[in-house]
Write a protein that holds these residues in place. Structure first.
Motif, PDB file in Angstrom:
ATOM      1  N   PRO A  15      18.503  17.415 -26.641  1.00  0.00           N
ATOM      2  CA  PRO A  15      19.122  17.959 -27.208  1.00  0.00           C
ATOM      3  C   PRO A  15      19.210  16.749 -28.918  1.00  0.00           C
ATOM      4  O   PRO A  15      18.703  15.326 -27.957  1.00  0.00           O
ATOM      5  CB  PRO A  15      20.953  17.229 -26.977  1.00  0.00           C
ATOM      6  N   VAL A  18      21.035  13.755 -28.382  1.00  0.00           N
ATOM      7  CA  VAL A  18      19.755  12.202 -27.164  1.00  0.00           C
ATOM      8  C   VAL A  18      19.157  11.639 -27.533  1.00  0.00           C
ATOM      9  O   VAL A  18      18.679  10.313 -27.552  1.00  0.00           O
ATOM     10  CB  VAL A  18      19.323  13.252 -25.718  1.00  0.00           C
ATOM     11  N   ARG A  72      18.722   9.508 -18.912  1.00  0.00           N
ATOM     12  CA  ARG A  72      18.025   9.889 -20.144  1.00  0.00           C
ATOM     13  C   ARG A  72      17.735   9.169 -21.715  1.00  0.00           C
ATOM     14  O   ARG A  72      17.403   9.427 -22.846  1.00  0.00           O
ATOM     15  CB  ARG A  72      19.070  11.015 -20.783  1.00  0.00           C
ATOM     16  N   ALA A 191      32.913  12.469 -19.253  1.00  0.00           N
ATOM     17  CA  ALA A 191      32.144  12.930 -20.495  1.00  0.00           C
ATOM     18  C   ALA A 191      31.021  12.594 -19.966  1.00  0.00           C
ATOM     19  O   ALA A 191      29.726  13.681 -19.748  1.00  0.00           O
ATOM     20  CB  ALA A 191      32.387  13.199 -21.695  1.00  0.00           C
ATOM     21  N   GLN A 192      30.241  11.687 -20.980  1.00  0.00           N
ATOM     22  CA  GLN A 192      28.749  11.685 -20.983  1.00  0.00           C
ATOM     23  C   GLN A 192      28.370  11.520 -19.823  1.00  0.00           C
ATOM     24  O   GLN A 192      27.509  11.271 -19.271  1.00  0.00           O
ATOM     25  CB  GLN A 192      29.061   9.533 -21.287  1.00  0.00           C
ATOM     26  N   GLU A 194      28.931  13.500 -16.847  1.00  0.00           N
ATOM     27  CA  GLU A 194      28.331  14.833 -16.418  1.00  0.00           C
ATOM     28  C   GLU A 194      27.677  15.301 -17.301  1.00  0.00           C
ATOM     29  O   GLU A 194      26.679  16.151 -16.720  1.00  0.00           O
ATOM     30  CB  GLU A 194      30.409  15.779 -16.668  1.00  0.00           C
ATOM     31  N   GLU A 195      27.373  14.840 -18.345  1.00  0.00           N
ATOM     32  CA  GLU A 195      26.079  15.831 -18.855  1.00  0.00           C
ATOM     33  C   GLU A 195      25.489  14.709 -18.374  1.00  0.00           C
ATOM     34  O   GLU A 195      24.205  15.433 -18.454  1.00  0.00           O
ATOM     35  CB  GLU A 195      26.171  15.127 -20.441  1.00  0.00           C
ATOM     36  N   ALA A 198      23.882  16.226 -15.818  1.00  0.00           N
ATOM     37  CA  ALA A 198      23.488  17.960 -15.657  1.00  0.00           C
ATOM     38  C   ALA A 198      22.007  17.815 -16.025  1.00  0.00           C
ATOM     39  O   ALA A 198      21.075  18.781 -15.483  1.00  0.00           O
ATOM     40  CB  ALA A 198      24.273  18.620 -16.830  1.00  0.00           C
ATOM     41  N   MET A 199      22.377  17.428 -17.018  1.00  0.00           N
ATOM     42  CA  MET A 199      20.278  16.966 -17.029  1.00  0.00           C
ATOM     43  C   MET A 199      19.294  16.150 -16.270  1.00  0.00           C
ATOM     44  O   MET A 199      18.508  16.547 -16.282  1.00  0.00           O
ATOM     45  CB  MET A 199      20.305  15.849 -18.319  1.00  0.00           C
ATOM     46  N   GLN A 202      19.625  19.164 -12.872  1.00  0.00           N
ATOM     47  CA  GLN A 202      19.503  19.817 -13.051  1.00  0.00           C
ATOM     48  C   GLN A 202      19.585  21.338 -11.771  1.00  0.00           C
ATOM     49  O   GLN A 202      18.856  21.753 -11.317  1.00  0.00           O
ATOM     50  CB  GLN A 202      17.768  20.379 -13.938  1.00  0.00           C
TER      51      GLN A 202
END
Length: 291
Positions: A15, A18, A72, A191-192, A194-195, A198-199, A202
């Motif tokens: 993204p 990022v 990330r 929120a950060q 959880e992101e 996910a990255m 996966q």
């Protein structure tokens, strides 16, 4: 447990926010001066890129360091100035691993990079003798460092000590501190987190102990220093790891610091609290050496 085979996605899928965050983090942290008397050298160990930081005076302590950045962001080059102060203050050679980042390289790519560098350093620093090999990391890098400890432990090896600074060791993101510290932690949030999960994962299970070391059996692990802030959302990760390791018989030196943000250590040498944290790490290592 066997490490799963790493997968990857196209770098074009990173993204834009990022990419920009990576650039900003490297620019801001990398622009700082090196600690006086510390020499930085870019090289590869076991095929993995690292930055090797060494004080000008001879030292018998080598620290493998894994930087933060939510799995990330971050790079060895960006973290070089900060880690140069660790090298100076802890009288150590510090090897900063430029491990692969998500989402381009999801779990366990970064852990595999850390393991490869560890194996190279272990050949340089055999278990017998007066030289020390230490594993360290902050935030997400602290989680990778904890996973590395577990993996080498399964292989019958162990470093001499571990330094885990505000470690992120539970990727289920269920700790109460995410809610309790939501208004006091201005650097990180649920929120950060959880992101990042996910990255990084996966689809891989967050209950895998190599991804969430809080859930592992810590028996047989080396002495460790764990630090956290009372105000940060990862506070309960650090508290839980310290308690779980102690119950497994591990020697743990645990400290909580008041009124600090996540990984305030980056503020060294200007921040008195960062100096206090460095002093704790040095005292822990010196005491362990005398034991």
């Amino acid at each position: 447990m066997t490490l799963p085979k790493p997968t990857s996605v196209r770098s074009s899928e990173v993204p834009d926010h990022v990419r920009k965050a990576r650039e900003a983090l490297d620019r801001d942290m990398g622009a700082r001066p090196l600690a006086q008397g510390v020499v930085a050298r870019e090289c590869t160990l076991n095929g993995r890129p690292v930055i090797d930081l060494a004080p000008s005076r001879p030292v018998n302590r080598t620290i493998l360091y894994l930087h933060g950045g939510g799995f990330r962001m971050g790079s060895a080059r960006g973290f070089t100035p900060y880690c140069s102060h660790l090298a100076r203050e802890l009288s150590a050679r510090v090897v900063v691993v430029d491990y692969r980042l998500a989402p381009e390289n999801p779990f366990p790519a970064g852990l595999l990079d850390a393991l490869a560098v560890y194996e190279s350093l272990r050949r340089e620093v055999p278990r017998a003798g007066d030289r020390e090999l230490i594993v360290a990391g902050d935030s997400a890098g602290g989680g990778v460092a904890a996973g590395l400890l577990l993996e080498v432990g399964k292989r019958g090896d162990s470093p001499d000590a571990a330094l885990l600074l505000c470690p992120w060791v539970d990727l289920r993101v269920v700790a109460q501190s995410y809610d309790e510290c939501a208004t006091t932690d201005i650097l990180y949030s649920r929120a950060q987190a959880e992101e990042g999960v996910a990255m990084y994962l996966q689809g891989h299970a967050p209950t895998d102990p190599l991804a969430s070391p809080l859930l592992a059996d810590w028996s047989g692990q080396p002495p460790m220093a764990i630090q956290t802030s009372v105000l940060e959302v990862l506070r309960d990760d650090a508290r839980g790891l310290a308690e779980r390791a102690r119950r497994a018989g591990v020697t743990v030196s645990f400290r909580e610091f008041p009124e600090q943000q996540h990984v305030w250590h980056y503020g060294f040498p200007d921040d008195p609290a960062a100096k206090d944290a460095f002093d704790h790490l040095r005292e822990f290592l010196d005491e362990k050496r005398r034991a």
